[in-house]
Design a protein around this motif. Sequence first.
Motif: not given
Length: 813
Positions: A48-54, A297-303, A382-396
């Motif tokens: 996901v990070q690779h695709q967003l950075k690209l 580009e949102p921030k990503l986390n695994t938490e 990319h998502i229509p939101a403000a800088h600093g927005s953060e999303l986790p990696i959902f598996h479902n």
Amino acid sequence: MTVRPMLFNVEKTLEYDKIKEHLIKYTASQLGKARVDKLTSYDTLDAVQHQLKLCSEVKSFHQQCGGIPLDGLMDVSSQLQQASKTGAILTPEELLNIAKVAKLPSLIKKKFKRENCEELNRLRQIIESLPVFDQLVESICYCISPEGAVLDRASPDLRSIRRKLIKIRDNIHQKLEAILRSPDHEKSIQESVITSRNNRFVIPIKQDAKAFFNGVVQGQSTSGATYFMEPLSIVEMNNALHEATEAEQREIQRILLDLTDQLREELTFFELALNILAELDFLKAKALLSIDLNAVEPKLNTEGTLNLLKARHPLLVFQTRANKQKADELDNREHPTEVVPTDVYVGDEFKTLVITGPNTGGKTVVLKTVGLLSLMAQSGLHIPAAHGSELPIFHNIFADIGDDQNIEQNLSTFSSHITKISKMLNTIENDETTHTLVLLDEIGAGTDPTEGTALGIAILSWLSERNVSTIVTTHYGALKAYTHTQNKMENASMEFDWSTLRPTYRLKIGVPGSSNAIKIAEQLGLPQSILTDAENQLGHNNLAVEDLLIELQRTQQKLDAEREQLKEQTRQTEIEQNRYKQLIDTFEAEQETRQQTAEDEAFEIISTARRTVDNVVADIRREQASKASIREAFSRIENAKRQLKPEPPPEKPKKTKPIAHVNVGDKVRIIQINRFGQVTAIHKQSNTPLQVRVGTMQMQLSYDKIDKVIPKKESQHIADSVLEIQYNKASSVKEELSIHGMLVKEGIDIADKYLDDAYLAGLLSVRILHGKGMGALRSAIHKTLAANPHVIDFQYAPHNEGGEGVTVVKFKE
């Protein structure tokens, strides 16, 4: 491994398919459209990070350099497949299409190199892998015109054949024109024109003259009144023309075969290039969508932390934009023209969010926004939101939104909801994946409210126990009360404006909401007797709770308004503070200038006086004056000069704490000689325990003779002279450079040297004051920074610290 967005029709429920429809509009070819059709989500952080950075890099390239040139890109897969067969021949039009596509890799590579975008590493790797086909393009364009004709220059034989054809045609025309002008055939000729039948030149002869004309019939008019006859005198010439024409076609086919063979030799690389160009078309479409939506580009986390700031539903962005355009055209503001952004948080403090509020207040939009933006991010969008927005990696990702009543399957609204929820829970129970997002609209609705509430509580409890990120909407008061008692759950509400009886569409986390049905009905004019009866039916306790919730909402609105007012006051105060600071700086600078000017003028007066005295003394000497009187005159003048311009006080040496921790191999600065040397031995019992090598010289020093220690691990690969330069630079280089008002070349030269000095001094960041003006100096500075290998990042200063008039530069550590 990918997310399963199609499970339970989630893609359609969250309108992910409509985002694809919008994305397709930005593609340049069918190749890009095919990539969009296959767009799916990823469920690993790296992917996901690779695709967003690209996407970010392609967006940056488009904004700074005008984008990737893809004009002329088309799907030529069928032509490549045909060319793969030995002996196959592509038509001139097909080869021209091949050439249009084959030009693109070179164009893209040249533009990327010309724009000097080496920092876009991911995009650079893709572009560097593009094969080029300059020789193939040159061959096709040399042989075939833009209109699709094979040119004479394609081969010497073709040029020769065509010259022969021209000569034969000219001879035939001359011969036929002579016949048409001849008095002998004047009565036989129907019309004085030269035409052709069966690919042979003929002339029109009258029906009754056919028997008297010496020639071969090649055709007859529809009416039968005219015969098209080939005079016997040009039969051989027509035969020669026919043979030459066939030779021309054979040569053209040979040339096209040769070009097709050239393509076949490059076929593997061409298929690779076509695949990469399709990917670039797809990436460009994603970048254009991001620009159009003002997305980030949102921030990503695994938490499992979800924190959306000022999030906007992308389809609402497009809809309100269309509404605004229509309203401007018709001067009608009936429909909303702006999207109200939403802040949503689910994370460590709570994993379940229960949203309440009136109908059409925006609860369902919040659900869809969260789900859709999560899918978009995990698809590399990319998502229509403000800088600093953060999303986790959902598996479902699961969603039950809307009324899926199905008459054919005999499913009521309630049955449909429960069937879908049951499948979700079974999947979660049997799945070992880490993070799951569940979105439920009107949980427990469609049945008896008491039973529906009980089911809703049980479902929320089950999901909470399994740490599932859950967002639900409801009108049930008992669900709000239950949520309030749970540690891992939180209430939220959609704000309502009582003055206008309209929802504001703002989500307030931490404040439970009210459905407001009776209050709204009262405002809308429902008879009082009915309202009173409804209140009696509802009960005084429920009314008190509803009133309390309404009062809480009003209080919250008031507090929010006051907070915004305080923010604005703080902002204005900061502006005033900066203005006064600038005035003080200007005053101090002017005062210093005036003082310096006064001193310079006084010094000039004294110097002039000194020269006058020198002349007087010369005259006195000639008159045998005493030396004492001369010295006294000079002494008085020097005293006067010192009073006007006193010497600056000597700088006091800085006191430094003696250094006690030094190891063999460390490098230290010797205060007295301002040089760096390496500690070669330590004699602890001695008064001068440190043995230091400086160049070829060995010195015995005490700890108070050194003031800086650089450990061996950090300094072993750094020469002493470099350390000395860095130390001297660190003490002399300031963290701010002002080139405001300078010419571009002068400013660039000064800034270039300053950047080198600052980097050598070990500064992590500096500020360059270039001013706003017309932007020439600012643009030149930014180009210099982009090309500097020591600079890792640069951006404008905050608004209250200079804004676009100041650039903050960060160096590589």
